[in-house]
Design a protein around this motif. Sequence first.
Motif, mmCIF file in Angstrom:
data_model
loop_
_atom_site.group_PDB
_atom_site.id
_atom_site.type_symbol
_atom_site.label_atom_id
_atom_site.label_comp_id
_atom_site.label_asym_id
_atom_site.label_seq_id
_atom_site.Cartn_x
_atom_site.Cartn_y
_atom_site.Cartn_z
ATOM 1 N N ALA A 10 1.056 -0.949 -0.278
ATOM 2 C CA ALA A 10 -0.347 -0.218 0.407
ATOM 3 C C ALA A 10 0.992 1.515 0.046
ATOM 4 O O ALA A 10 0.514 2.335 -0.821
ATOM 5 N N CYS A 11 1.889 0.931 0.376
ATOM 6 C CA CYS A 11 2.839 2.539 0.372
ATOM 7 C C CYS A 11 3.287 3.155 -0.853
ATOM 8 O O CYS A 11 3.445 2.241 -1.859
ATOM 9 N N ILE A 12 2.869 4.828 -0.826
ATOM 10 C CA ILE A 12 2.874 5.279 -2.045
ATOM 11 C C ILE A 12 4.430 5.981 -1.634
ATOM 12 O O ILE A 12 5.102 7.470 -2.787
ATOM 13 N N ASN A 13 5.049 6.025 -0.861
ATOM 14 C CA ASN A 13 6.955 6.135 -1.031
ATOM 15 C C ASN A 13 6.449 7.447 -1.023
ATOM 16 O O ASN A 13 7.589 8.312 -1.532
ATOM 17 N N CYS A 14 5.595 8.366 -0.047
ATOM 18 C CA CYS A 14 5.815 9.907 -0.360
ATOM 19 C C CYS A 14 6.137 10.320 0.871
ATOM 20 O O CYS A 14 6.653 11.350 0.589
ATOM 21 N N GLY A 15 7.578 9.801 2.160
ATOM 22 C CA GLY A 15 7.758 9.863 2.962
ATOM 23 C C GLY A 15 7.765 10.570 4.208
ATOM 24 O O GLY A 15 8.702 11.182 4.403
ATOM 25 N N TRP A 16 6.934 10.939 3.540
ATOM 26 C CA TRP A 16 6.437 11.696 5.337
ATOM 27 C C TRP A 16 6.172 11.235 6.882
ATOM 28 O O TRP A 16 7.159 11.831 7.257
ATOM 29 N N CYS A 17 6.183 9.650 6.685
ATOM 30 C CA CYS A 17 6.382 9.139 7.638
ATOM 31 C C CYS A 17 7.480 9.439 8.171
ATOM 32 O O CYS A 17 8.318 9.287 9.062
ATOM 33 N N ARG A 18 9.163 8.935 6.926
ATOM 34 C CA ARG A 18 10.390 9.061 7.530
ATOM 35 C C ARG A 18 10.541 10.495 7.675
ATOM 36 O O ARG A 18 11.633 10.877 9.313
ATOM 37 N N PRO A 54 -0.388 9.182 3.943
ATOM 38 C CA PRO A 54 -2.507 9.579 3.181
ATOM 39 C C PRO A 54 -2.349 8.106 3.020
ATOM 40 O O PRO A 54 -3.622 8.096 2.392
ATOM 41 N N VAL A 55 -2.546 7.053 3.054
ATOM 42 C CA VAL A 55 -3.122 6.283 2.632
ATOM 43 C C VAL A 55 -3.078 4.779 4.216
ATOM 44 O O VAL A 55 -3.161 3.505 3.611
ATOM 45 N N ASN A 56 -2.851 5.992 4.786
ATOM 46 C CA ASN A 56 -2.865 4.512 6.219
ATOM 47 C C ASN A 56 -2.506 3.234 6.354
ATOM 48 O O ASN A 56 -3.461 2.201 6.907
ATOM 49 N N CYS A 57 -1.521 2.799 5.620
ATOM 50 C CA CYS A 57 -0.689 1.432 5.324
ATOM 51 C C CYS A 57 0.344 1.470 6.515
ATOM 52 O O CYS A 57 1.276 0.610 6.242
ATOM 53 N N ILE A 58 0.384 2.534 7.913
ATOM 54 C CA ILE A 58 1.554 1.986 9.149
ATOM 55 C C ILE A 58 0.050 1.032 10.234
ATOM 56 O O ILE A 58 -0.638 2.631 10.903
ATOM 57 N N HIS A 59 1.169 -0.224 10.175
ATOM 58 C CA HIS A 59 -0.327 -0.670 11.513
ATOM 59 C C HIS A 59 0.690 -0.819 12.473
ATOM 60 O O HIS A 59 2.403 -1.509 12.203
HETATM 61 S S1 SF4 Z 1 3.479 7.804 4.856
HETATM 62 FE FE1 SF4 Z 1 2.986 5.942 4.263
HETATM 63 S S2 SF4 Z 1 2.615 6.436 1.933
HETATM 64 FE FE2 SF4 Z 1 4.078 7.152 2.537
HETATM 65 S S3 SF4 Z 1 5.895 6.413 3.026
HETATM 66 FE FE3 SF4 Z 1 5.247 6.351 5.335
HETATM 67 S S4 SF4 Z 1 4.352 4.229 4.909
HETATM 68 FE FE4 SF4 Z 1 4.950 5.281 2.833
#
Ligand code: SF4
Length: 111
Positions: A10-18, A54-59
């Motif tokens: 699901a990750c779109i690799n936006c980088g916000w979490c990082r 943004p895609v709620n894929c961190i669990h």
């Molecule tokens: S914020 Fe979500 S979609 Fe974006 S890089 Fe992190 S895990 Fe992936």
Amino acid sequence: MAVVTIDLEACINCGWCRRVCPTETIKYFATGHRTHIVEPDGCIDCGICTPVCPVNCIHPVPDYTVAPEKLNAAKGAARTFAADQRKLKQDRDAVVERTLARLASLGGAHA
Ligand code: SF4
Ligand code: SF4
């Protein structure tokens, strides 16, 4: 204590979490298919990354246990991150104050 993981499909690799992770334990381009991953032994379960995705894929991974010495190292990294953020904010505030004072003095000279 829980850690979090990223759903690689699901990750779109936006980088916000990082960008928000205080222990810098979210890595990118490490999976070979342009997604971010969490290195779990650096996770302190602060929960900061989850709501910014943004895609709620961190669990959560409730049954993962971080070894005490790794957890202490991660907490130390988070404290350093917080101190750096405070310093950045103080520096920004100082620049704003100096700029406002300079503009005020220029305004006074032209009055
Ligand atoms: S914020 Fe979500 S979609 Fe974006 S890089 Fe992190 S895990 Fe992936
Ligand atoms: S829960 Fe906190 S420490 Fe763990 S990956 Fe997310 S932001 Fe980083």
